[in-house]
Design an enzyme around this catalytic site. Structure first.
Site, PDB file in Angstrom:
ATOM      1  N   SER A 208     -22.974 -12.833  17.553  1.00 52.54           N
ATOM      2  CA  SER A 208     -22.274 -12.585  18.735  1.00 52.54           C
ATOM      3  C   SER A 208     -23.696 -10.968  18.847  1.00 52.54           C
ATOM      4  CB  SER A 208     -21.245 -11.400  18.553  1.00 52.54           C
ATOM      5  OG  SER A 208     -20.809 -10.712  17.716  1.00 52.54           O
ATOM      6  N   HIS A 265     -24.110  -5.897  17.549  1.00 50.19           N
ATOM      7  CA  HIS A 265     -24.328  -6.307  18.793  1.00 50.19           C
ATOM      8  C   HIS A 265     -25.802  -5.000  19.173  1.00 50.19           C
ATOM      9  CE1 HIS A 265     -19.801  -7.340  18.903  1.00 50.19           C
ATOM     10  NE2 HIS A 265     -20.587  -8.035  18.396  1.00 50.19           N
TER      11      HIS A 265
END
Length: 289
Positions: A208, A265
């Site tokens: 991610s 992230h």
């Protein structure tokens, strides 16, 4: 299919008659001013070649000239056609799947501990993490990157794999396999280091952080040097940024859905925006020459 430049002409040249002819022939085109030139864009190289031929005959247009258009596919290429042009994207996904099998979806900690950012030991109900200094002393530098291949559960793996396929193949098509590999390593490093620096020793993993890097890269690159490959639907960008903000609120931890590596992230997104900024500026500069 990416637009290509068919013609370049000085600013003082009147292209209006020629542009009118292209319109009458039904040729998709776009004219932009770049530096001291007019640049004419068309959908593909086949049309570009015929447009140049037409322009060479009569810049003002030839009413008797007919363009022979290449057949247009009725739908987007299938999976195997796309896969043929996305080998590096498939290699990364294959490595991710292999790690998922070797770790039983992140449940085999004897294997996971060799791929985590720092080593750890489990004693009873407690987990004891090592330090980054131990990583340096032991020369286990692969740990800086391998957490991006770790996934915990089928859903985690499936979602990240689908997004990497969608974003990775765009970059591979536009900038090549080498650039995609360098960007993947850069985003993986940036997101893993960011998570460790912010959260300290912990067990984290997944693509991610890399995905947010790919997103940021496409986003900034497209803003500075528009191209078909990086033109993402606005809803995709907005939804992923909103999801990032929701995750940062800590609501999932509060609901006991598990911890989310928010720093990874953010680190990936910042790294992606930086590479997209540099790449977009360079692409725009080259387009003006």
């Amino acid at each position: 299919m990416s637009p290509v430049i068919a013609l370049r002409a000085p600013l003082e040249e009147d292209l209006a008659p020629f542009i009118t002819l292209l319109g009458n022939l039904g040729v998709p085109h776009r004219v932009a001013e770049q530096g001291n030139e007019q640049v004419l864009w068309v959908p593909d190289e086949h049309i570009a070649g015929q447009v140049r031929e037409l322009y060479a005959r009569v810049p003002g247009g030839d009413p008797n000239f007919q363009l022979v258009r290449a057949p247009v596919a009725s739908s987007r290429p299938g999976f195997f056609a796309q896969a043929k042009h996305s080998p590096l994207t498939l290699i990364v996904l294959a490595l991710t799947l292999l790690v998922a099998l070797l770790t039983w979806g992140g449940e085999d900690y004897d294997v996971v501990r060799w791929l985590s950012f720092v080593d750890f030991q489990i004693e009873g109900q407690y987990i004891y993490f090592g330090t980054f200094a131990q990583v340096v002393d032991s020369g286990q530098w692969w740990r800086l990157l391998t957490p991006m291949l770790l996934h915990f559960g089928i859903l985690h793996l499936a979602i990240n794999s689908l997004w990497y396929w969608e974003l990775g193949r765009r970059i591979e098509a536009r900038q090549g396999a080498l650039m995609l590999s360098l960007l993947t390593l850069w985003f993986g490093l940036a997101s893993n280091v960011a998570q460790y620096v912010y959260g300290g020793p912990a067990l984290f993993g997944g693509l991610s952080g890399v995905l947010y890097g790919l997103l940021g890269h496409c986003w900034l690159f497209q803003l500075l040097a528009p191209n078909a490959a990086y033109k993402l639907p606005r809803g995709v960008l907005v939804s992923m940024l909103i999801w990032l903000l929701i995750c940062m609120t800590g609501v999932f931890e509060l609901l006991q859905f598990g911890s989310i590596a928010n720093a990874a992230h953010v680190g990936g997104l910042v790294a992606g925006c930086l590479s997209g900024l540099i790449g977009g500026l360079l692409a725009r500069q080259f387009a003006r020459r």
